[in-house]
Design a protein around this motif. Structure first.
Motif, PDB file in Angstrom:
ATOM      1  N   ASP A 163       0.838  -1.197   0.000  1.00 25.94           N
ATOM      2  CA  ASP A 163       0.000   0.000   0.000  1.00 25.94           C
ATOM      3  C   ASP A 163       0.874   1.248   0.000  1.00 25.94           C
ATOM      4  N   GLY A 164       0.359   2.315  -0.585  1.00 22.39           N
ATOM      5  CA  GLY A 164       1.066   3.576  -0.566  1.00 22.39           C
ATOM      6  C   GLY A 164       0.990   4.227   0.806  1.00 22.39           C
ATOM      7  N   PRO A 165       1.857   5.174   1.079  1.00 25.16           N
ATOM      8  CA  PRO A 165       1.857   5.844   2.383  1.00 25.16           C
ATOM      9  C   PRO A 165       0.584   6.659   2.588  1.00 25.16           C
ATOM     10  N   VAL A 185       2.207  23.704  -1.936  1.00 24.25           N
ATOM     11  CA  VAL A 185       2.182  22.401  -1.275  1.00 24.25           C
ATOM     12  C   VAL A 185       2.378  21.347  -2.350  1.00 24.25           C
ATOM     13  N   GLN A 186       3.251  20.403  -2.086  1.00 24.36           N
ATOM     14  CA  GLN A 186       3.521  19.339  -3.047  1.00 24.36           C
ATOM     15  C   GLN A 186       3.124  17.999  -2.440  1.00 24.36           C
ATOM     16  N   ILE A 187       2.326  17.244  -3.201  1.00 20.52           N
ATOM     17  CA  ILE A 187       1.860  15.924  -2.765  1.00 20.52           C
ATOM     18  C   ILE A 187       2.392  14.896  -3.739  1.00 20.52           C
ATOM     19  N   PRO A 230       8.928  10.050  -2.083  1.00 22.49           N
ATOM     20  CA  PRO A 230       9.579  11.071  -1.256  1.00 22.49           C
ATOM     21  C   PRO A 230      10.701  11.804  -1.972  1.00 22.49           C
ATOM     22  N   ALA A 231      11.262  11.195  -3.014  1.00 22.96           N
ATOM     23  CA  ALA A 231      12.341  11.848  -3.762  1.00 22.96           C
ATOM     24  C   ALA A 231      11.841  13.063  -4.534  1.00 22.96           C
ATOM     25  N   GLU A 278       4.000  13.184   1.701  1.00 18.07           N
ATOM     26  CA  GLU A 278       4.168  11.894   1.034  1.00 18.07           C
ATOM     27  C   GLU A 278       2.908  11.079   1.266  1.00 18.07           C
ATOM     28  N   ALA A 279       2.130  10.891   0.214  1.00 22.59           N
ATOM     29  CA  ALA A 279       0.850  10.206   0.391  1.00 22.59           C
ATOM     30  C   ALA A 279       0.271   9.793  -0.941  1.00 22.59           C
ATOM     31  N   ASP A 280      -0.651   8.844  -0.874  1.00 21.87           N
ATOM     32  CA  ASP A 280      -1.454   8.472  -2.030  1.00 21.87           C
ATOM     33  C   ASP A 280      -2.393   9.630  -2.340  1.00 21.87           C
ATOM     34  N   ALA A 281      -2.417  10.057  -3.609  1.00 25.24           N
ATOM     35  CA  ALA A 281      -3.172  11.253  -3.985  1.00 25.24           C
ATOM     36  C   ALA A 281      -4.673  11.094  -3.718  1.00 25.24           C
TER      37      ALA A 281
END
Length: 432
Positions: A71-73, A179-181, A185-186, A199-202
């Motif tokens: 799963d994504g963060p 804000v950047q989503i 993380p890179a 850092e998250a699933d959009a």
């Protein structure tokens, strides 16, 4: 092929490269490779299988391992609240959607309905319908959008790499309150600085933000009018720049089969209008060579035509098509539902324009030998129609779309003439 340092070469172009060293581990590694490719951020993997392993026998087929995709963060509730509060306080908010936001359709459309402006990268097209009142589509590198960014008090970038050729090679001024989503993380500050990185699933993040801000936004009353005026200005400018070919775009838009893919090679027509103006039906209908490699249009178009029930309409130039000419036979062999719009200006037009603009008109290797595409098509039994007057384009396109297999509609630009504005490479900021 046995190239030296083959695995290292594959690592350079893959999310991850695998080598199967024994027959007994083959299924486990294949499963791990599939899970790696599908885990966010998704990407291609490479698997090297030595020939002796390919020919090896095993006593019995082992159980196929279970495919488990990580799963994504998930963003912490505190960070979701911070973003929601930022959005609630914004008067002129803009949401910039990249290809990484394709899973967030529902939330992105809710935010657009609430008055948040939408701009997309080329890969993010269709996440919010491009005829939505708050959508500016993929019109990013324009003076009009720059003025909007200058007046914007919050920019939320979701799943976009902010590529150089979509940001005036990083000269496009983005709002300082950004804000950047991203699930990677890179991506944090890789091309532009941000005030907040999550850092998250959009999809899950934007869903939560849409819930927290539902009915609570304070968007400026005139913001929607500014977006409409900006869109009208940019469309008018683009239509002026493409000159007579605006009629071609209109005819194509009116006839695009519902559900079809819109596939583009790297060609002047795509750079001027295909990448941003012709509306697409959904977030996965737009297919293009993100890396800028010429000649990928037809192979991608065949794949899309076979994958989509409604087939594919593909845009290519004569130079790009010459690089993959043999794939026309593949389209015929597979009876692909493919309509190829071939913009033929008898050479590498963009290279000629660059040489004129930057090298004093010294042209080398841009006036190439171009095949007679009508004869090529005839030799493999492929339908072909050559258009020398744009008035004839609608009829030719109708004929091609009515066929069950592939067809070429060739636009003879040497007879019709060029665009009103000469395209000489990716847009750059005029610093004069």
């Amino acid at each position: 092929h046995e190239a030296p340092a083959q695995l290292e070469m594959l690592r350079a172009i893959s999310k991850r490269a695998f080598r199967i060293d024994s027959a007994e581990t083959a299924l486990a590694i294949l499963t791990e490779a599939a899970a790696t490719a599908l885990a966010a951020p998704q990407g291609p993997v490479s698997i090297e299988i030595p020939i002796d392993i390919q020919a090896a026998t095993i006593a019995r087929l082992p159980e196929w391992p279970e495919l488990t995709i990580a799963d994504g963060p998930v963003a912490a509730p505190s960070r979701i609240k911070v973003l929601a509060d930022e959005l609630k306080s914004a008067r002129r908010p803009i949401l910039l959607l990249g290809g990484g936001a394709r899973g967030a359709i529902k939330a992105a459309r809710r935010l657009a309905d609430a008055g948040v402006a939408i701009i997309t990268s080329t890969s993010g097209r269709g996440i919010v319908p491009e005829d939505h009142p708050m959508s500016l589509g993929a019109f990013n590198c324009t003076a009009t959008v720059q003025k909007l960014y200058d007046s914007c008090d919050l920019l939320i970038v979701v799943g976009s790499r902010l590529r150089g050729n979509e940001t005036w090679t990083y000269d496009l001024r983005l709002p300082s309150r950004m804000v950047q989503i991203d699930i990677d993380p890179a991506a944090d500050g890789r091309c532009y600085p941000n005030e907040l990185f999550i850092e998250a699933d959009a999809a899950s993040l934007l869903d939560a933000v849409a819930d927290l801000t539902d009915g609570r936004l304070s968007v400026a009353p005139n913001f929607a009018d500014d977006i409409a005026l900006a869109r009208e200005a940019m469309v008018a400018q683009m239509r002026e720049e493409i000159g007579p070919y605006a009629a071609l775009v209109d005819a194509l838009q009116a006839r695009m089969p519902q559900g079809s893919a819109w596939v583009r090679d790297v060609t002047i027509s795509n750079s001027m209008w295909g990448n941003r103006y012709l509306r697409i039906g959904d977030e996965r209908a737009g297919i293009h060579a993100v890396g800028g490699g010429i000649g990928q249009g037809l192979p991608m178009g065949i794949g899309a035509a076979l994958a989509r029930e409604a087939g594919a309409v593909t845009l290519s130039g004569d130079g790009g098509l010459s690089l993959c000419l043999g794939e026309l036979a593949t389209a015929v062999d597979e009876n692909a539902n493919l309509t190829l719009i071939l913009m033929n200006d008898q050479g590498y037009g963009v290279i000629r324009n660059i040489q004129d603009a930057q090298y004093g008109g010294r042209q080398y290797y841009s006036n190439i030998q171009v095949p007679d595409f009508a004869l090529v098509a005839k030799s493999i039994g492929m339908a072909h129609r050559r258009v020398t007057r744009l008035d004839d384009f609608p009829e030719a396109l109708d004929e091609a779309l009515a066929l069950s297999g592939p067809a070429i509609v060739e636009i003879d630009m040497t007879q019709i003439g060029g665009f009103a504005k000469r395209f000489a490479g990716p847009p750059t900021l005029d610093k004069k």
